[in-house]
Design a protein around this motif. Structure first.
Motif, PDB file in Angstrom:
ATOM      1  N   ARG A 138      -0.350 -27.435  12.488  1.00  0.00           N
ATOM      2  CA  ARG A 138      -1.344 -28.183  13.180  1.00  0.00           C
ATOM      3  C   ARG A 138      -2.352 -27.150  13.869  1.00  0.00           C
ATOM      4  O   ARG A 138      -3.482 -27.325  13.948  1.00  0.00           O
ATOM      5  N   ASP A 164       1.065 -39.393   8.679  1.00  0.00           N
ATOM      6  CA  ASP A 164       2.345 -39.071   9.412  1.00  0.00           C
ATOM      7  C   ASP A 164       3.253 -38.090   8.645  1.00  0.00           C
ATOM      8  O   ASP A 164       3.270 -38.286   7.173  1.00  0.00           O
ATOM      9  N   SER A 212      10.430 -29.539  10.965  1.00  0.00           N
ATOM     10  CA  SER A 212      10.756 -29.754  12.181  1.00  0.00           C
ATOM     11  C   SER A 212       9.376 -29.981  12.849  1.00  0.00           C
ATOM     12  O   SER A 212       8.100 -29.757  12.364  1.00  0.00           O
ATOM     13  N   ASP A 213       9.381 -30.738  14.104  1.00  0.00           N
ATOM     14  CA  ASP A 213       8.349 -30.954  15.217  1.00  0.00           C
ATOM     15  C   ASP A 213       7.571 -29.415  15.117  1.00  0.00           C
ATOM     16  O   ASP A 213       6.378 -29.558  15.360  1.00  0.00           O
ATOM     17  N   GLU A 214       8.517 -28.440  15.497  1.00  0.00           N
ATOM     18  CA  GLU A 214       7.700 -27.153  15.718  1.00  0.00           C
ATOM     19  C   GLU A 214       6.860 -26.657  14.785  1.00  0.00           C
ATOM     20  O   GLU A 214       5.909 -26.103  14.857  1.00  0.00           O
ATOM     21  N   TRP A 215       7.460 -26.876  13.432  1.00  0.00           N
ATOM     22  CA  TRP A 215       6.723 -26.424  12.244  1.00  0.00           C
ATOM     23  C   TRP A 215       5.435 -27.068  12.051  1.00  0.00           C
ATOM     24  O   TRP A 215       4.242 -26.517  11.846  1.00  0.00           O
ATOM     25  N   ILE A 216       5.634 -28.457  12.174  1.00  0.00           N
ATOM     26  CA  ILE A 216       4.182 -29.348  12.351  1.00  0.00           C
ATOM     27  C   ILE A 216       3.357 -28.838  13.193  1.00  0.00           C
ATOM     28  O   ILE A 216       2.159 -28.564  12.966  1.00  0.00           O
ATOM     29  N   ALA A 217       3.791 -28.356  14.514  1.00  0.00           N
ATOM     30  CA  ALA A 217       2.754 -28.256  15.196  1.00  0.00           C
ATOM     31  C   ALA A 217       2.186 -26.687  15.122  1.00  0.00           C
ATOM     32  O   ALA A 217       0.934 -26.573  15.347  1.00  0.00           O
ATOM     33  N   GLN A 219       6.320 -36.592   7.158  1.00  0.00           N
ATOM     34  CA  GLN A 219       7.789 -36.952   6.841  1.00  0.00           C
ATOM     35  C   GLN A 219       8.767 -35.646   7.328  1.00  0.00           C
ATOM     36  O   GLN A 219       8.620 -34.610   6.611  1.00  0.00           O
ATOM     37  N   HIS A 220       9.685 -36.138   8.207  1.00  0.00           N
ATOM     38  CA  HIS A 220      10.768 -35.095   8.586  1.00  0.00           C
ATOM     39  C   HIS A 220      11.727 -34.663   7.309  1.00  0.00           C
ATOM     40  O   HIS A 220      11.954 -33.498   7.290  1.00  0.00           O
ATOM     41  N   HIS A 240      13.684 -30.029   5.372  1.00  0.00           N
ATOM     42  CA  HIS A 240      13.625 -30.579   6.892  1.00  0.00           C
ATOM     43  C   HIS A 240      12.245 -30.164   7.276  1.00  0.00           C
ATOM     44  O   HIS A 240      12.224 -28.650   7.343  1.00  0.00           O
ATOM     45  N   LEU A 272      -2.150 -33.575   7.322  1.00  0.00           N
ATOM     46  CA  LEU A 272      -2.335 -33.673   8.602  1.00  0.00           C
ATOM     47  C   LEU A 272      -3.924 -33.801   8.832  1.00  0.00           C
ATOM     48  O   LEU A 272      -4.489 -34.615   9.518  1.00  0.00           O
TER      49      LEU A 272
END
Ligand code: ADP
Ligand code: MG
Ligand code: ZN
Length: 479
Positions: free
Chosen positions: A294, A72, A286-291, A74-75, A284, A67
């Motif tokens: 971040r 990007d 997830s978007d939540e984990w990335i957020a 990868q999911h 996997h 990040l």
């Protein structure tokens, strides 16, 4: 004569400072200090039938880096086996990522020596595990230490956007700074926790196809990165000028002779027989984990430097010096919360605190002066309790003894003398003792004022309020 354009892409390996290894519960230990083979288990020793388990923290650290490098994420992550035999790799394969790395398509801005910035693309960031460490004995034979086997390793691969040894160095230093800011790697190249490998080729200027590349292995400093790259550019130029062809190979850097030498012809990806790691499920993200990850990123160096210039009016140079290391920047930020004139704080940190840190060979993490302590000291100057030259003495005392500013001023009796009567008494004595100077001053040699001020300061051991001394001296001498 043909001129050539150097094309350079860098592979950088960084060990991650997690508590445990990438696929087992063994501790990550200091590879220099720990006794060999004391942090090992059947998994990282590659015993048959042992199963790896993914270290969640290592994945999070990898995400932080990806990040921060604007990648990007990868999911769908797949681990792969990279097969080769070597005594430091007991499984005879390294678990790595191949087709689906955790980060792709990023970039980083680096500062060049002429003060300009340049954007370098990041092709991929992928997770893997480190190998063991071999020591070749002069007496013959080799030793292997598996403490490092299975330590989480991140590989950061740049686009071939780099064009000189100096740019390569600037890139390496910027990545190191970011890794240290993120708290995922100490940047300690002597210990091998960060390794860089430049790939170097030339092409005739004005053409687009890439030439054959060589890869420099085992560089242990950024100076070696800059010099080794520059050497390769010169060597390849000679080869091409002589009508020869550059061999695609892996080369080493000789740190004392300062030359590169051929090690082996370059292996191709297909030589490794990559295939998906059957012992690990897809990972996997997830978007939540990335957020979530971040949200834990600290303010990074570029953002800090921009803020110090825009919000505090600091020069670019001062901003860079303060933001160089995250610890220093955080210390400075806290000092500014305690004493809001950021320019004054910056001057004190850069001119006085850094000098003390150099003198006593202490990093920002070790010093006993607290950011709020500097704020307290500067307030004592503002309210006239001490003058600024005494403040420097007080800071030195705080640095050594660990006491607060007010405590030092009281203990050492350093409070400024602002009592008119006391200063007047000193002045009268000096006037009485120096009638020649008084006569010269009154005869027009007004430059002597500085000398009189100096005498008063000497007599009061620097504690007299300078503004008051000036005022009272003017009054007396002009009587
Ligand atoms: P490999 O494992 O085959 O070395 P990687 O993908 O790990 O491949 O790294 C390749 C690196 O080399 C990248 O940084 C890429 O930008 C760079 N590179 C690829 N081709 C060239 C070339 N012809 N000249 C210089 N650098 C190159
Ligand atoms: Mg390579
Ligand atoms: Zn283990």
């Amino acid at each position: 004569m043909t001129t050539y354009e150097p094309i350079i892409g860098i592979e950088l390996h960084a060990e991650l400072m997690t508590n445990s290894k990438m696929f087992c519960g063994c501790k990550v230990v200091d590879s220099v200090e720990a006794d060999p083979n004391t942090a090992v288990c059947p998994v990282c020793l590659g015993m048959p039938g042992m199963l790896p388990v993914i270290n969640q923290k290592a994945v999070e650290f990898s995400m932080r880096v990806a990040l921060a490098l604007n990648c990007d994420i990868q999911h769908h992550n797949i681990f792969a086996r990279k097969n080769y035999f070597y005594p430091d790799l007991p499984k005879a394969y390294q678990i790595s990522q191949y087709e689906l790395p955790i980060g792709t398509n990023g970039w980083v801005d680096v500062e060049l020596e002429d003060g300009t910035q340049k954007r370098i693309g990041i092709r991929r960031v992928h997770m893997e595990e480190d190998t063991g460490k071999l020591t070749h004995l002069d007496s013959g034979g080799s030793l292997v230490d598996y403490n490092r086997s299975g330590v989480p390793l991140l590989e950061i691969v740049s686009e071939p956007d780099i064009h000189s040894g100096e740019e390569a160095r600037a890139y390496g230093m910027k990545i190191r700074q970011i890794l240290r800011y993120l708290g995922v790697n100490s940047g300690d190249m002597e210990k091998g926790v960060l390794r860089v490998e430049p790939n170097i080729s030339l092409r005739p200027s004005g053409t687009t196809a890439f030439g054959k590349r060589t890869e420099l292995k085992n560089l242990n400093s950024f100076r070696a990165l800059a010099d080794g790259t520059a050497f390769e550019i010169a060597r390849q130029t000679q080869v091409l000028d002589a009508g020869g062809e550059v061999a695609q190979e892996t080369r080493g850097w000789h740190d004392t002779k300062r030359i590169t030498f051929s090690q082996r012809s370059k292996e191709e990806a297909e030589d490794y027989r990559y295939f998906p790691e059957p012992d690990l499920p897809p990972l996997h993200i997830s978007d939540e984990w990335i957020a979530q990850v971040r949200a834990t990123l600290p303010e990074l160096p570029d953002a800090k430097i921009a803020r110090y210039q825009a919000a505090y009016g600091l020069s670019e140079y001062d901003a860079q010096v303060l933001a160089e290391e995250r610890g220093t920047a955080v210390w400075f930020d806290e000092a500014v919360s305690a004493y809001p004139d950021a320019k004054v704080v910056a001057n004190w940190v850069i001119n006085n605190l850094f000098a003390l840190m150099n003198e006593h060979k202490q990093g920002i993490e070790q010093i006993r002066v607290m950011p709020a302590g500097l704020g307290e000291l500067l307030k004592l100057v503002d309210d006239g309790t001490i003058n600024s030259s005494t403040a420097k003495e007080v800071l030195a005392e705080m640095f050594v003894g660990g006491k607060g500013a007010t405590a030092v001023v009281q203990a050492k009796g350093l409070a400024q003398i602002s009592d008119e009567g006391a200063i007047t008494a000193v002045i009268q004595q000096i006037i009485a003792d120096n009638s020649d100077q008084v006569a010269a001053y009154q005869g027009g040699k007004t430059k002597l004022m500085g000398w009189f001020v100096g005498q008063v300061m000497k007599a009061t051991r620097g504690k007299a309020n300078p503004a008051l001394v000036n005022k009272l001296l003017q009054e007396r001498l002009n009587e």
